[in-house]
Design a protein around this motif. Structure first.
Motif, PDB file in Angstrom:
ATOM      1  N   ARG A 174       0.800  -1.226   0.000  1.00 19.29           N
ATOM      2  CA  ARG A 174       0.000   0.000   0.000  1.00 19.29           C
ATOM      3  C   ARG A 174       0.833   1.276   0.000  1.00 19.29           C
ATOM      4  O   ARG A 174       0.492   2.260  -0.643  1.00 19.29           O
ATOM      5  CB  ARG A 174      -0.961  -0.021   1.196  1.00 19.29           C
ATOM      6  CG  ARG A 174      -1.960  -1.162   1.090  1.00 19.29           C
ATOM      7  CD  ARG A 174      -2.911  -1.235   2.277  1.00 19.29           C
ATOM      8  NE  ARG A 174      -3.605  -2.518   2.272  1.00 19.29           N
ATOM      9  CZ  ARG A 174      -4.639  -2.823   1.485  1.00 19.29           C
ATOM     10  NH1 ARG A 174      -5.101  -1.920   0.654  1.00 19.29           N
ATOM     11  NH2 ARG A 174      -5.194  -4.004   1.535  1.00 19.29           N
ATOM     12  N   LYS A 175       1.948   1.260   0.704  1.00 22.22           N
ATOM     13  CA  LYS A 175       2.757   2.480   0.808  1.00 22.22           C
ATOM     14  C   LYS A 175       3.429   2.836  -0.517  1.00 22.22           C
ATOM     15  O   LYS A 175       3.934   3.955  -0.687  1.00 22.22           O
ATOM     16  CB  LYS A 175       3.806   2.330   1.908  1.00 22.22           C
ATOM     17  CG  LYS A 175       4.894   1.315   1.610  1.00 22.22           C
ATOM     18  CD  LYS A 175       5.899   1.243   2.755  1.00 22.22           C
ATOM     19  CE  LYS A 175       7.020   0.237   2.456  1.00 22.22           C
ATOM     20  NZ  LYS A 175       7.994   0.167   3.563  1.00 22.22           N
ATOM     21  N   GLU A 176       3.411   1.891  -1.481  1.00 23.64           N
ATOM     22  CA  GLU A 176       4.031   2.139  -2.790  1.00 23.64           C
ATOM     23  C   GLU A 176       3.051   2.731  -3.797  1.00 23.64           C
ATOM     24  O   GLU A 176       3.424   3.009  -4.934  1.00 23.64           O
ATOM     25  CB  GLU A 176       4.591   0.833  -3.352  1.00 23.64           C
ATOM     26  CG  GLU A 176       5.710   0.231  -2.522  1.00 23.64           C
ATOM     27  CD  GLU A 176       6.116  -1.152  -2.978  1.00 23.64           C
ATOM     28  OE1 GLU A 176       7.289  -1.526  -2.766  1.00 23.64           O
ATOM     29  OE2 GLU A 176       5.257  -1.882  -3.534  1.00 23.64           O
ATOM     30  N   VAL A 177       1.793   2.937  -3.373  1.00 25.05           N
ATOM     31  CA  VAL A 177       0.722   3.328  -4.297  1.00 25.05           C
ATOM     32  C   VAL A 177       0.186   4.709  -3.943  1.00 25.05           C
ATOM     33  O   VAL A 177       0.075   5.063  -2.767  1.00 25.05           O
ATOM     34  CB  VAL A 177      -0.419   2.290  -4.257  1.00 25.05           C
ATOM     35  CG1 VAL A 177      -1.570   2.703  -5.165  1.00 25.05           C
ATOM     36  CG2 VAL A 177       0.103   0.907  -4.642  1.00 25.05           C
ATOM     37  N   VAL A 178      -0.165   5.475  -4.959  1.00 27.39           N
ATOM     38  CA  VAL A 178      -0.874   6.739  -4.752  1.00 27.39           C
ATOM     39  C   VAL A 178      -2.064   6.782  -5.711  1.00 27.39           C
ATOM     40  O   VAL A 178      -1.966   6.340  -6.859  1.00 27.39           O
ATOM     41  CB  VAL A 178       0.049   7.963  -4.957  1.00 27.39           C
ATOM     42  CG1 VAL A 178       0.630   8.011  -6.354  1.00 27.39           C
ATOM     43  CG2 VAL A 178      -0.692   9.255  -4.641  1.00 27.39           C
ATOM     44  N   ILE A 179      -3.187   7.268  -5.205  1.00 23.95           N
ATOM     45  CA  ILE A 179      -4.409   7.410  -6.008  1.00 23.95           C
ATOM     46  C   ILE A 179      -4.587   8.877  -6.361  1.00 23.95           C
ATOM     47  O   ILE A 179      -4.501   9.758  -5.494  1.00 23.95           O
ATOM     48  CB  ILE A 179      -5.630   6.878  -5.242  1.00 23.95           C
ATOM     49  CG1 ILE A 179      -5.558   5.354  -5.143  1.00 23.95           C
ATOM     50  CG2 ILE A 179      -6.936   7.306  -5.920  1.00 23.95           C
ATOM     51  CD1 ILE A 179      -6.611   4.738  -4.227  1.00 23.95           C
ATOM     52  N   ILE A 180      -4.851   9.144  -7.642  1.00 26.64           N
ATOM     53  CA  ILE A 180      -5.100  10.507  -8.113  1.00 26.64           C
ATOM     54  C   ILE A 180      -6.530  10.575  -8.616  1.00 26.64           C
ATOM     55  O   ILE A 180      -6.905   9.850  -9.545  1.00 26.64           O
ATOM     56  CB  ILE A 180      -4.093  10.893  -9.210  1.00 26.64           C
ATOM     57  CG1 ILE A 180      -2.669  10.844  -8.642  1.00 26.64           C
ATOM     58  CG2 ILE A 180      -4.403  12.286  -9.767  1.00 26.64           C
ATOM     59  CD1 ILE A 180      -1.579  10.960  -9.664  1.00 26.64           C
ATOM     60  N   GLY A 181      -7.340  11.402  -7.987  1.00 24.60           N
ATOM     61  CA  GLY A 181      -8.754  11.469  -8.322  1.00 24.60           C
ATOM     62  C   GLY A 181      -9.283  12.884  -8.296  1.00 24.60           C
ATOM     63  O   GLY A 181      -8.525  13.853  -8.222  1.00 24.60           O
ATOM     64  N   ALA A 182     -10.631  12.988  -8.334  1.00 24.61           N
ATOM     65  CA  ALA A 182     -11.256  14.313  -8.396  1.00 24.61           C
ATOM     66  C   ALA A 182     -12.491  14.440  -7.519  1.00 24.61           C
ATOM     67  O   ALA A 182     -13.032  15.530  -7.377  1.00 24.61           O
ATOM     68  CB  ALA A 182     -11.633  14.637  -9.848  1.00 24.61           C
ATOM     69  N   THR A 183     -12.952  13.332  -6.938  1.00 27.94           N
ATOM     70  CA  THR A 183     -14.213  13.353  -6.214  1.00 27.94           C
ATOM     71  C   THR A 183     -14.046  12.845  -4.785  1.00 27.94           C
ATOM     72  O   THR A 183     -13.010  12.258  -4.443  1.00 27.94           O
ATOM     73  CB  THR A 183     -15.249  12.461  -6.919  1.00 27.94           C
ATOM     74  OG1 THR A 183     -14.793  11.090  -6.862  1.00 27.94           O
ATOM     75  CG2 THR A 183     -15.448  12.870  -8.375  1.00 27.94           C
ATOM     76  N   GLN A 184     -15.098  13.044  -4.001  1.00 30.53           N
ATOM     77  CA  GLN A 184     -15.098  12.516  -2.645  1.00 30.53           C
ATOM     78  C   GLN A 184     -15.017  10.992  -2.659  1.00 30.53           C
ATOM     79  O   GLN A 184     -14.394  10.384  -1.783  1.00 30.53           O
ATOM     80  CB  GLN A 184     -16.350  12.967  -1.891  1.00 30.53           C
ATOM     81  CG  GLN A 184     -16.341  12.644  -0.405  1.00 30.53           C
ATOM     82  CD  GLN A 184     -15.196  13.315   0.335  1.00 30.53           C
ATOM     83  OE1 GLN A 184     -14.989  14.508   0.210  1.00 30.53           O
ATOM     84  NE2 GLN A 184     -14.431  12.542   1.116  1.00 30.53           N
ATOM     85  N   THR A 185     -15.631  10.380  -3.661  1.00 30.18           N
ATOM     86  CA  THR A 185     -15.561   8.922  -3.797  1.00 30.18           C
ATOM     87  C   THR A 185     -14.115   8.463  -3.957  1.00 30.18           C
ATOM     88  O   THR A 185     -13.686   7.477  -3.338  1.00 30.18           O
ATOM     89  CB  THR A 185     -16.399   8.439  -4.992  1.00 30.18           C
ATOM     90  OG1 THR A 185     -17.772   8.775  -4.766  1.00 30.18           O
ATOM     91  CG2 THR A 185     -16.282   6.931  -5.180  1.00 30.18           C
ATOM     92  N   ASP A 186     -13.346   9.183  -4.782  1.00 27.25           N
ATOM     93  CA  ASP A 186     -11.935   8.834  -4.971  1.00 27.25           C
ATOM     94  C   ASP A 186     -11.166   8.972  -3.663  1.00 27.25           C
ATOM     95  O   ASP A 186     -10.338   8.118  -3.320  1.00 27.25           O
ATOM     96  CB  ASP A 186     -11.300   9.742  -6.031  1.00 27.25           C
ATOM     97  CG  ASP A 186     -11.862   9.515  -7.419  1.00 27.25           C
ATOM     98  OD1 ASP A 186     -12.185   8.354  -7.735  1.00 27.25           O
ATOM     99  OD2 ASP A 186     -11.966  10.477  -8.185  1.00 27.25           O
ATOM    100  N   GLU A 187     -11.437  10.052  -2.934  1.00 27.25           N
ATOM    101  CA  GLU A 187     -10.742  10.273  -1.661  1.00 27.25           C
ATOM    102  C   GLU A 187     -11.109   9.196  -0.649  1.00 27.25           C
ATOM    103  O   GLU A 187     -10.249   8.673   0.066  1.00 27.25           O
ATOM    104  CB  GLU A 187     -11.086  11.660  -1.120  1.00 27.25           C
ATOM    105  CG  GLU A 187     -10.248  12.069   0.073  1.00 27.25           C
ATOM    106  CD  GLU A 187     -10.401  13.532   0.442  1.00 27.25           C
ATOM    107  OE1 GLU A 187      -9.867  13.914   1.497  1.00 27.25           O
ATOM    108  OE2 GLU A 187     -11.044  14.295  -0.308  1.00 27.25           O
TER     109      GLU A 187
END
Length: 204
Positions: A174-187
Protein backbone atom coordinates in the motif's frame (compact mmCIF):
# COMPACT_ATOMS: atom_id res chain seq x y z
CA UNK A 1 1.26 23.30 -8.33
CA UNK A 2 2.42 19.72 -7.84
CA UNK A 3 4.75 17.97 -10.26
CA UNK A 4 6.00 14.41 -10.56
CA UNK A 5 9.27 15.29 -8.80
CA UNK A 6 7.25 16.14 -5.68
CA UNK A 7 6.20 12.51 -5.15
CA UNK A 8 8.02 10.18 -2.79
CA UNK A 9 10.46 8.24 -5.02
CA UNK A 10 9.34 5.09 -3.19
CA UNK A 11 6.00 5.22 -5.02
CA UNK A 12 5.86 2.45 -7.60
CA UNK A 13 2.27 2.66 -8.88
CA UNK A 14 -0.07 5.53 -9.75
CA UNK A 15 -3.82 4.93 -9.93
CA UNK A 16 -6.05 7.34 -11.85
CA UNK A 17 -9.79 7.74 -12.36
CA UNK A 18 -10.85 8.63 -15.92
CA UNK A 19 -13.51 11.37 -15.96
CA UNK A 20 -12.30 14.83 -14.92
CA UNK A 21 -8.94 13.35 -13.91
CA UNK A 22 -7.33 12.33 -17.20
CA UNK A 23 -9.58 14.47 -19.40
CA UNK A 24 -12.61 16.78 -18.89
CA UNK A 25 -15.79 14.68 -19.06
CA UNK A 26 -17.73 17.58 -20.57
CA UNK A 27 -15.68 17.13 -23.76
CA UNK A 28 -17.36 13.74 -24.20
CA UNK A 29 -20.86 14.65 -23.07
CA UNK A 30 -21.16 17.85 -25.12
CA UNK A 31 -20.25 15.90 -28.26
CA UNK A 32 -22.86 13.27 -27.38
CA UNK A 33 -25.44 16.04 -26.98
CA UNK A 34 -24.37 17.55 -30.31
CA UNK A 35 -24.82 14.22 -32.09
CA UNK A 36 -28.23 13.69 -30.51
CA UNK A 37 -29.30 17.20 -31.49
CA UNK A 38 -28.32 16.50 -35.10
CA UNK A 39 -30.27 13.25 -35.00
CA UNK A 40 -33.40 15.01 -33.71
CA UNK A 41 -33.20 17.75 -36.35
CA UNK A 42 -32.70 15.16 -39.10
CA UNK A 43 -35.57 12.99 -37.81
CA UNK A 44 -38.12 15.56 -36.68
CA UNK A 45 -37.07 18.79 -38.37
CA UNK A 46 -37.38 20.79 -35.14
CA UNK A 47 -35.80 22.02 -33.00
CA UNK A 48 -32.70 22.96 -34.93
CA UNK A 49 -29.51 21.19 -33.99
CA UNK A 50 -27.91 24.50 -32.98
CA UNK A 51 -30.81 25.40 -30.70
CA UNK A 52 -30.94 22.02 -28.96
CA UNK A 53 -27.16 21.79 -28.64
CA UNK A 54 -27.09 25.24 -27.04
CA UNK A 55 -29.80 24.18 -24.60
CA UNK A 56 -27.89 21.05 -23.61
CA UNK A 57 -24.67 23.03 -23.15
CA UNK A 58 -26.33 25.62 -20.89
CA UNK A 59 -28.23 22.98 -18.90
CA UNK A 60 -25.07 20.93 -18.40
CA UNK A 61 -22.98 23.91 -17.31
CA UNK A 62 -25.58 24.96 -14.75
CA UNK A 63 -26.94 21.64 -13.49
CA UNK A 64 -24.76 18.80 -14.79
CA UNK A 65 -25.87 15.72 -16.71
CA UNK A 66 -28.51 14.48 -14.25
CA UNK A 67 -31.99 14.32 -15.89
CA UNK A 68 -30.76 16.44 -18.79
CA UNK A 69 -32.86 14.48 -21.31
CA UNK A 70 -35.98 15.19 -19.26
CA UNK A 71 -35.19 18.91 -19.27
CA UNK A 72 -34.74 18.93 -23.03
CA UNK A 73 -37.86 16.79 -23.51
CA UNK A 74 -39.93 19.29 -21.55
CA UNK A 75 -38.41 22.37 -23.18
CA UNK A 76 -38.78 21.13 -26.77
CA UNK A 77 -41.56 18.54 -26.49
CA UNK A 78 -39.21 15.75 -27.58
CA UNK A 79 -40.94 12.38 -27.89
CA UNK A 80 -40.16 9.92 -25.06
CA UNK A 81 -39.28 7.28 -27.67
CA UNK A 82 -36.01 9.14 -28.33
CA UNK A 83 -34.72 8.53 -24.81
CA UNK A 84 -33.38 5.18 -26.02
CA UNK A 85 -31.40 6.90 -28.78
CA UNK A 86 -30.06 9.45 -26.29
CA UNK A 87 -28.94 6.75 -23.87
CA UNK A 88 -27.47 4.58 -26.62
CA UNK A 89 -25.27 7.42 -27.85
CA UNK A 90 -23.49 7.50 -24.49
CA UNK A 91 -22.38 3.92 -25.15
CA UNK A 92 -21.66 4.04 -28.87
CA UNK A 93 -21.09 7.62 -30.05
CA UNK A 94 -18.34 8.07 -32.61
CA UNK A 95 -17.16 11.53 -31.72
CA UNK A 96 -16.44 14.26 -34.27
CA UNK A 97 -13.35 15.27 -32.25
CA UNK A 98 -10.80 13.22 -30.31
CA UNK A 99 -10.82 13.59 -26.53
CA UNK A 100 -7.68 15.31 -25.29
CA UNK A 101 -5.93 14.72 -21.98
CA UNK A 102 -5.25 17.54 -19.57
CA UNK A 103 -1.76 18.61 -20.64
CA UNK A 104 -0.51 18.53 -17.05
CA UNK A 105 -1.76 14.97 -16.58
CA UNK A 106 -0.22 13.92 -19.88
CA UNK A 107 3.14 15.30 -18.70
CA UNK A 108 2.73 13.58 -15.32
CA UNK A 109 1.96 10.20 -16.90
CA UNK A 110 4.86 10.51 -19.34
CA UNK A 111 7.24 11.19 -16.45
CA UNK A 112 5.85 8.22 -14.52
CA UNK A 113 6.54 5.93 -17.48
CA UNK A 114 10.03 7.33 -18.09
CA UNK A 115 10.75 6.60 -14.41
CA UNK A 116 9.59 2.99 -14.99
CA UNK A 117 6.68 3.20 -12.57
CA UNK A 118 3.29 1.54 -13.14
CA UNK A 119 0.11 3.23 -14.38
CA UNK A 120 -3.39 2.00 -13.55
CA UNK A 121 -6.82 3.36 -14.38
CA UNK A 122 -9.69 2.36 -12.08
CA UNK A 123 -13.00 3.82 -13.19
CA UNK A 124 -16.36 3.64 -11.50
CA UNK A 125 -18.33 4.43 -14.65
CA UNK A 126 -20.34 1.98 -16.73
CA UNK A 127 -17.74 -0.24 -18.45
CA UNK A 128 -19.24 0.08 -21.95
CA UNK A 129 -19.41 3.89 -21.73
CA UNK A 130 -15.95 4.21 -20.24
CA UNK A 131 -14.49 1.93 -22.91
CA UNK A 132 -16.04 4.12 -25.60
CA UNK A 133 -14.37 7.16 -24.06
CA UNK A 134 -11.01 5.38 -23.70
CA UNK A 135 -11.05 4.33 -27.37
CA UNK A 136 -11.56 7.94 -28.48
CA UNK A 137 -9.02 9.56 -26.19
CA UNK A 138 -5.72 10.74 -27.63
CA UNK A 139 -3.32 8.83 -25.38
CA UNK A 140 -0.09 9.94 -27.08
CA UNK A 141 1.26 6.38 -26.84
CA UNK A 142 0.50 5.96 -23.12
CA UNK A 143 -2.13 3.28 -23.78
CA UNK A 144 0.68 0.71 -24.10
CA UNK A 145 1.60 1.24 -20.44
CA UNK A 146 -1.84 1.76 -18.90
CA UNK A 147 -3.81 -1.07 -17.30
CA UNK A 148 -7.53 -0.43 -17.07
CA UNK A 149 -9.93 -1.80 -14.45
CA UNK A 150 -13.68 -1.29 -14.37
CA UNK A 151 -14.60 -1.21 -10.70
CA UNK A 152 -18.16 -2.35 -11.42
CA UNK A 153 -16.77 -5.73 -12.52
CA UNK A 154 -15.29 -6.28 -9.05
CA UNK A 155 -16.84 -3.82 -6.59
CA UNK A 156 -17.52 -0.12 -7.00
CA UNK A 157 -15.31 2.42 -5.30
CA UNK A 158 -14.97 3.44 -2.50
CA UNK A 159 -14.89 -0.27 -1.58
CA UNK A 160 -11.22 -1.35 -1.66
CA UNK A 161 -11.67 -4.69 -3.48
CA UNK A 162 -10.38 -3.63 -6.91
CA UNK A 163 -7.18 -2.12 -5.50
CA UNK A 164 -6.68 -5.14 -3.24
CA UNK A 165 -6.75 -7.27 -6.38
CA UNK A 166 -4.21 -5.01 -8.14
CA UNK A 167 -1.84 -5.04 -5.16
CA UNK A 168 -1.86 -8.82 -5.00
CA UNK A 169 -1.57 -9.30 -8.75
CA UNK A 170 1.38 -6.88 -9.07
CA UNK A 171 3.28 -7.61 -5.86
CA UNK A 172 2.71 -4.09 -4.56
CA UNK A 173 2.27 -2.87 -1.00
CA UNK A 174 0.00 0.00 0.00
CA UNK A 175 2.76 2.48 0.81
CA UNK A 176 4.03 2.14 -2.79
CA UNK A 177 0.72 3.33 -4.30
CA UNK A 178 -0.87 6.74 -4.75
CA UNK A 179 -4.41 7.41 -6.01
CA UNK A 180 -5.10 10.51 -8.11
CA UNK A 181 -8.75 11.47 -8.32
CA UNK A 182 -11.26 14.31 -8.40
CA UNK A 183 -14.21 13.35 -6.21
CA UNK A 184 -15.10 12.52 -2.65
CA UNK A 185 -15.56 8.92 -3.80
CA UNK A 186 -11.93 8.83 -4.97
CA UNK A 187 -10.74 10.27 -1.66
CA UNK A 188 -12.85 7.78 0.31
CA UNK A 189 -11.52 4.99 -1.91
CA UNK A 190 -7.93 5.92 -1.02
CA UNK A 191 -8.84 6.05 2.68
CA UNK A 192 -10.56 2.65 2.55
CA UNK A 193 -7.49 1.21 0.79
CA UNK A 194 -5.03 2.81 3.21
CA UNK A 195 -3.05 4.53 0.44
CA UNK A 196 -2.05 8.13 -0.26
CA UNK A 197 -4.44 10.37 -2.19
CA UNK A 198 -3.86 13.46 -4.33
CA UNK A 199 -6.58 15.57 -5.96
CA UNK A 200 -5.93 16.17 -9.65
CA UNK A 201 -6.64 19.87 -9.11
CA UNK A 202 -3.24 20.08 -7.42
CA UNK A 203 -1.69 19.52 -10.86
CA UNK A 204 -4.02 21.62 -13.00
Amino acid sequence: MLEYKDFDPGKKAFVFELDNVIYPEKDYLLQVYYLFSNFIEFTEGVPSSAELTSFFKTAYEHHGAVEIFDKAKEAFNIDEKYRLNFDRLHYSAILPLKLLMYKEVLKLMQEIIVDRKQLFLITNGKPEIQLNKIRQLEWNGLEKYLRVFYAEEIKLKPEPDVLTYILKDNNLVRKEVVIIGATQTDEDFAASCGVDYVNVDDFL
